[in-house]
Design a protein around this motif. Structure first.
Motif, PDB file in Angstrom:
ATOM      1  N   ARG A   1      -6.007   5.108  10.840  1.00 45.23           N
ATOM      2  CA  ARG A   1      -5.387   3.976  10.130  1.00 45.23           C
ATOM      3  C   ARG A   1      -6.376   2.836   9.944  1.00 45.23           C
ATOM      4  O   ARG A   1      -6.448   2.220   8.879  1.00 45.23           O
ATOM      5  N   ILE A   2      -7.155   2.543  10.970  1.00 43.28           N
ATOM      6  CA  ILE A   2      -8.153   1.472  10.874  1.00 43.28           C
ATOM      7  C   ILE A   2      -9.204   1.823   9.832  1.00 43.28           C
ATOM      8  O   ILE A   2      -9.579   0.994   8.998  1.00 43.28           O
ATOM      9  N   LEU A   3      -9.686   3.066   9.864  1.00 44.02           N
ATOM     10  CA  LEU A   3     -10.682   3.503   8.898  1.00 44.02           C
ATOM     11  C   LEU A   3     -10.150   3.409   7.472  1.00 44.02           C
ATOM     12  O   LEU A   3     -10.836   2.938   6.567  1.00 44.02           O
ATOM     13  N   LYS A   4      -8.911   3.827   7.285  1.00 45.42           N
ATOM     14  CA  LYS A   4      -8.305   3.781   5.950  1.00 45.42           C
ATOM     15  C   LYS A   4      -8.163   2.341   5.450  1.00 45.42           C
ATOM     16  O   LYS A   4      -8.471   2.045   4.293  1.00 45.42           O
ATOM     17  N   SER A   5      -7.734   1.438   6.330  1.00 45.51           N
ATOM     18  CA  SER A   5      -7.572   0.042   5.901  1.00 45.51           C
ATOM     19  C   SER A   5      -8.922  -0.609   5.605  1.00 45.51           C
ATOM     20  O   SER A   5      -9.051  -1.385   4.661  1.00 45.51           O
ATOM     21  N   GLU A   6      -9.944  -0.290   6.409  1.00 41.72           N
ATOM     22  CA  GLU A   6     -11.273  -0.843   6.154  1.00 41.72           C
ATOM     23  C   GLU A   6     -11.862  -0.305   4.851  1.00 41.72           C
ATOM     24  O   GLU A   6     -12.500  -1.042   4.105  1.00 41.72           O
ATOM     25  N   ALA A   7     -11.654   0.976   4.585  1.00 49.09           N
ATOM     26  CA  ALA A   7     -12.156   1.556   3.334  1.00 49.09           C
ATOM     27  C   ALA A   7     -11.471   0.917   2.135  1.00 49.09           C
ATOM     28  O   ALA A   7     -12.111   0.626   1.121  1.00 49.09           O
ATOM     29  N   LYS A   8     -10.169   0.660   2.248  1.00 46.45           N
ATOM     30  CA  LYS A   8      -9.436   0.019   1.159  1.00 46.45           C
ATOM     31  C   LYS A   8      -9.924  -1.411   0.949  1.00 46.45           C
ATOM     32  O   LYS A   8     -10.089  -1.866  -0.182  1.00 46.45           O
TER      33      LYS A   8
END
Length: 85
Positions: free
Chosen positions: A39-46
């Motif tokens: 989830r953290i990786l996805k939010s940072e990528a976004k």
């Protein structure tokens, strides 16, 4: 040789190895930590994608003009020779 890629029994062997290595008590915590990390990786990528889109917008009011690029030899030839004083 690898016509079918992963077969169901391959996944079963991987699951058994994971259970043996990590133990059944650690698996829920490990899965929870992995989900949180994803989830953290996805939010940072976004966020990075949104930041890059905002950074690289081109305004139509300011036209881009090309600049000349000179090599070191061209730059040295264009400068007057240094005189000793």
């Amino acid at each position: 040789m690898l016509r079918n890629g992963l077969e169901p029994w391959h996944l079963l062997i991987v699951a058994i190895v994971v259970i043996v290595v990590f133990g059944s008590k650690k698996l829920p915590d490990t899965a929870r930590a992995l989900g949180k990390s994803m989830r953290i990786l996805k939010s940072e990528a976004k966020a990075m994608k949104g930041e890059n889109a905002a950074t690289y917008t081109v305004s139509e009011s300011a036209p881009v003009t090309p600049t000349a690029i000179r090599t070191v030899a061209e730059a040295a030839a264009a400068e007057p020779p240094a005189t000793a004083s």
